[in-house]
Write an enzyme that holds these catalytic residues in place. Structure first.
Site, PDB file in Angstrom:
ATOM      1  N   THR A 166     -49.606  38.604  57.021  1.00 49.84           N
ATOM      2  CA  THR A 166     -49.011  39.698  56.816  1.00 49.84           C
ATOM      3  C   THR A 166     -47.398  39.333  56.319  1.00 49.84           C
ATOM      4  O   THR A 166     -46.589  40.343  56.322  1.00 49.84           O
ATOM      5  CB  THR A 166     -48.782  40.873  58.251  1.00 49.84           C
ATOM      6  N   HIS A 223     -37.655  35.664  62.874  1.00 52.15           N
ATOM      7  CA  HIS A 223     -38.634  36.697  62.460  1.00 52.15           C
ATOM      8  C   HIS A 223     -39.379  37.600  63.331  1.00 52.15           C
ATOM      9  O   HIS A 223     -39.776  38.507  63.344  1.00 52.15           O
ATOM     10  CB  HIS A 223     -39.689  36.384  61.364  1.00 52.15           C
TER      11      HIS A 223
END
Ligand SMILES: *[C@@H]1O[C@H](CO)[C@@H](O)[C@H](O)[C@H]1NC(C)=O
Ligand SMILES: *[C@@H]1O[C@H](CO)[C@@H](O)[C@H](O)[C@H]1NC(C)=O
Ligand SMILES: *[C@@H]1O[C@H](CO)[C@@H](O)[C@H](O)[C@H]1NC(C)=O
Ligand SMILES: [Zn+2]
Length: 364
Positions: free
Chosen positions: A239, A107
């Site tokens: 987030t 990620h």
């Protein structure tokens, strides 16, 4: 924030979040390109991706909360707070300490940090560093998470710290005063950034998802902007799922610059699942709801509109002043990108000149 925080959390939480997603990690459609991989070994294989961010809240309730991150910072709607204490960092110079682990976790690109690094002033408690990581786009699309007046920067760095009153990051991450993240925008400059090169030069070694390497330790302070005095402060969240609303955000007004080549290396080297390019790992800006964004500095926009409101004949001056300042600013932090709201008015050389920056000036 894409973090080892999160995987630890997910593991911890696996007893609690009993309902969703028993879907396995063998799920191999495109939609799982950015799935959380770190909870391998837990009975829960949570899958989320950046392509369908709206679906996060069906598995992670907090993602639908009213204090989510990132946000757009509207510089005309911030509150100057002269009492905001300046951030004071300690132990950031890691020269002559053991190498650091650099990870492509599928990620993000993440650098582990020792707990000797701390924010010793700026908050009520001391906050201990855990890791830093990045968000970016592609060579075509700027990929910062936060935006300033709806402008995305090419990339953003997050340095994640947890409150020293908790034993570790995973404990702290679910506590209201648990986390403090320092964020800064990365734009394109004309020169190589030698400090960023200490990380970026290792990218080719970890292009495969879930691979890591070691990089010689260095002064981490140099990954942040020169000036830490001007910043925005607001209460927000992680987030990425589980989106806990436990982050005190600090976004610096000063920006970092890397060369076009260096940014391209970040955008074009790392791979995620199925050998796909790891890029566009940013969440869309979230609604502010009733939150305040405080600033440690007086913005040009606020000064301009205050005067403009009193005397309309000074409007021209205000516009000129703002235009000059912004021209300078955009020149400095210019990314060359003009998508969405646009950027880079009046720049030179290889960088774009975009128009709606002018429109923004006229609205000051
Ligand atoms: C964090 O601290 C808690 C409480 O002391 C402990 O149970 C847990 O194992 C720790 N987690 C990690 C990842 O060290
Ligand atoms: C964040 O929340 C805390 C606790 O509610 C509050 O004291 C503080 O003023 C808030 N900070 C900002 C920047 O709004
Ligand atoms: C920094 O502050 C100036 C002055 O308010 C503003 O024009 C600019 O957009 C800000 N940039 C960032 C990255 O906050
Ligand atoms: Zn982040």
């Amino acid at each position: 924030m894409l973090l080892e925080v999160l995987f630890i959390l997910l593991v911890l939480q696996s007893q609690v979040l009993t309902v969703e997603s028993s879907s396995s990690s063998s799920e191999s459609d495109e939609s799982s390109e950015r799935d959380e991989e770190h909870n391998k070994g837990s009975s829960h294989q949570q899958h989320w991706g950046y392509h369908d961010q709206d679906s996060w809240l069906s598995s992670y309730e907090d993602c639908g909360g009213k204090s989510q991150s990132p946000i757009n910072v509207n510089t005309r709607q911030v509150t100057y707070d002269p009492r905001l204490p300046v951030i004071h960092l300690e132990g950031y110079d890691l020269t002559d300490t053991p190498p650091l682990s650099l990870l492509n976790n599928g990620h993000t690109l993440q650098l582990s940090l020792p707990n000797s690094m701390r924010i010793v002033r700026g908050f009520r408690q001391i906050y201990v560093a855990a890791q830093l990581h990045f968000h970016w786009g592609t060579t075509e699309v700027p990929g910062s998470e936060h935006t300033i007046d709806n402008i995305h920067f090419p990339a953003e760095i997050h340095v994640v710290h947890y409150n020293s009153k908790y034993p570790n990051l995973s404990e702290a991450a679910s506590k209201a005063d648990g986390l403090a993240v320092l964020g800064a925008f990365i734009g394109i400059g004309l020169h190589e950034n030698d400090n960023y090169e200490k990380i970026l030069s290792a990218l080719t070694d970890i292009s495969r998802e879930e691979s890591n390497t070691e990089v010689p330790a260095f002064n981490i302070r140099h990954l942040l902007p020169n000036s830490l005095e001007r910043f925005y402060r607001y209460n927000g969240s992680l987030t990425t799922p589980p989106c806990f609303q436990t982050v005190s955000w600090t976004l610096f007004n000063d920006t970092i610059r890397v060369s076009r080549r260096q940014l391209a290396a970040l955008e074009d080297t790392l791979k995620t699942e199925h050998d796909k390019l790891l890029s566009r790992n940013f969440r869309a800006p979230q609604l502010l709801h009733n939150r305040n964004v405080l600033t440690s500095f007086q913005t040009v926009a606020a000064a301009g509109s205050a005067r403009g409101a009193h005397l309309s004949e000074t409007e021209d001056d205000n516009i000129k002043e703002a235009s000059e300042t912004q021209g300078k600013y955009f020149h400095r932090g210019c990314s060359g990108y003009c998508l969405w709201s646009s950027l880079c008015s009046h720049t030179v050389g290889l960088l774009n000149v975009c128009i709606s920056a002018t429109e923004k000036v006229l609205k000051v």
